[in-house]
Design an enzyme around this catalytic site. Structure first.
Site, PDB file in Angstrom:
ATOM      1  N   LYS A 101       0.881  -1.170   0.000  1.00  0.00           N
ATOM      2  CA  LYS A 101       0.000   0.000   0.000  1.00  0.00           C
ATOM      3  C   LYS A 101       0.915   1.215   0.000  1.00  0.00           C
ATOM      4  O   LYS A 101       1.542   1.538   1.011  1.00  0.00           O
ATOM      5  CB  LYS A 101      -0.911   0.025   1.244  1.00  0.00           C
ATOM      6  N   SER A 212      -9.800   3.730  11.134  1.00  0.00           N
ATOM      7  CA  SER A 212     -10.316   4.534  12.242  1.00  0.00           C
ATOM      8  C   SER A 212     -11.810   4.333  12.466  1.00  0.00           C
ATOM      9  O   SER A 212     -12.265   4.307  13.625  1.00  0.00           O
ATOM     10  CB  SER A 212     -10.048   6.029  11.983  1.00  0.00           C
TER      11      SER A 212
END
Lengths: 265, 70
Positions: A101, A212
């Site tokens: 990533k 999150s």
């Protein structure tokens, strides 16, 4: 329908982060509840006497084995192509995966990716055999350039990392989907609630990557389940074919033989 | 000579033995029981090259380990 990431067939359309959870056990339960088979990790300097990284690594390895999943290391914290390329190579050695990533941050305030450095790093890493999953802004031309370089997977942001603001620019995201029909598109960063993920899938996005929104929920495990259901709803909604919007009202109930029809006129 | 490992300065005597393997022994009590990767002055150094990569004064070594990430 399964998700195809660089030839790997996955049952879930959720990629999930391993940070910010109240505890490792809650992280594990949330990941399992989400159904995700891709978990992100990172590399940092650490105090060698604490060996905390070793513990987390072993813990995540156990989760990955349990779900039959894959690790997705990131290059968080990198600001130049050189830093990102070096960190990607270090990650490949440790995690034994060519997936990366790719994050190259250009601004500390909103953690916005640097498109120039991102393209530079992508080109180097692809030449070196990496399967790059670039985290980028919702810029169509940037996404096209990444695709042209060989990225089968592209990950535009919904909004800045950790904000939970959801899809800031739906038009941009829809345009990327329209113009890059062959790319695997993953909406990454800024997702705050399950309906954001559902909306992404309704647009035709292939998956979402988040951390999150689950880890900082009051109940991360329940929120992980909610995201799994939202993604399923979004995918099925997209596949079912969403009706075209209309400018004017159309009654749903047949008007023929309406009682009291204009009886006072 | 002086080298930096994860930002900490180390003074090394006997420079002939100074390679990545030596630096790892300074950083870890038991490197073989840890999971890590190494960069020297910003460039990746693979495990096979630890022994053969000599250090010089002012070198900066990063030893990174897995951590949670998003």
């Amino acid at each position: 329908m399964s998700l195809n990431l660089y030839g790997k067939k996955l049952n879930s359309r959720l990629l999930i982060g391993s940070a910010l959870y109240p505890s490792p056990e809650i992280m594990k339960q949330a990941i399992l509840a989400s159904g995700s088979q891709v978990v992100t990790l990172s590399l940092k300097r650490q105090n060698p006497s604490e060996q905390s990284g070793q513990k987390i690594w072993q813990y995540v390895q156990g989760i990955i084995a349990e779900v039959g999943g894959h690790l997705l290391p990131n290059t968080a914290g990198c600001k130049t192509a050189k830093e990102a390329v070096t960190l990607a190579k270090m990650s490949r050695e440790i995690f034994q995966t060519s997936w990366i990533k790719l994050e190259v941050i250009g601004d500390d305030y909103n953690l916005q990716p640097d498109p120039i450095e991102l393209l530079n790093a992508t080109e180097q890493l692809i030449k070196d055999g990496f399967k790059v999953l670039p985290y980028c802004t919702d810029d169509l031309v940037l996404c096209q350039r990444l695709y042209d370089l060989g990225c089968e997977v592209i990950m535009p942001w919904a909004s800045p990392i950790g904000t939970g603001k959801g899809l800031m620019n739906p038009y941009n995201l829809e345009t990327i989907r329209l113009r890059l029909p062959q790319a695997t598109l993953i909406l990454d960063a800024g997702i705050g609630k399950p309906s954001d993920a559902c909306l992404a899938l309704e647009m035709g996005y292939d998956a979402v990557l988040l951390n999150s929104a689950v880890a900082l929920a009051d109940n991360p495990v329940l929120m992980a389940k909610a995201f799994a259901q939202a993604l399923q709803a979004g995918e099925q909604g997209y596949m079912a074919g969403i009706m075209a919007q209309r400018q004017t009202a159309h009654p749903s109930t047949p008007t023929l033989d309406t009682p009291f029809w204009h009886q006072n006129s | 000579m002086k080298i930096h490992i994860n930002g900490t300065v180390y003074t090394i005597n006997g420079e002939n033995q100074a390679n990545i393997t030596y630096a790892l022994a300074l950083h870890f009590e038991q490197p073989q029981q840890s999971t890590f990767a190494v960069a020297l002055n910003g460039d990746f150094i693979g495990k096979d090259d630890y022994q053969g990569t000599s250090l010089t004064h002012g070198d900066s070594i990063d030893i990174l380990q897995p951590i949670q990430g998003g």
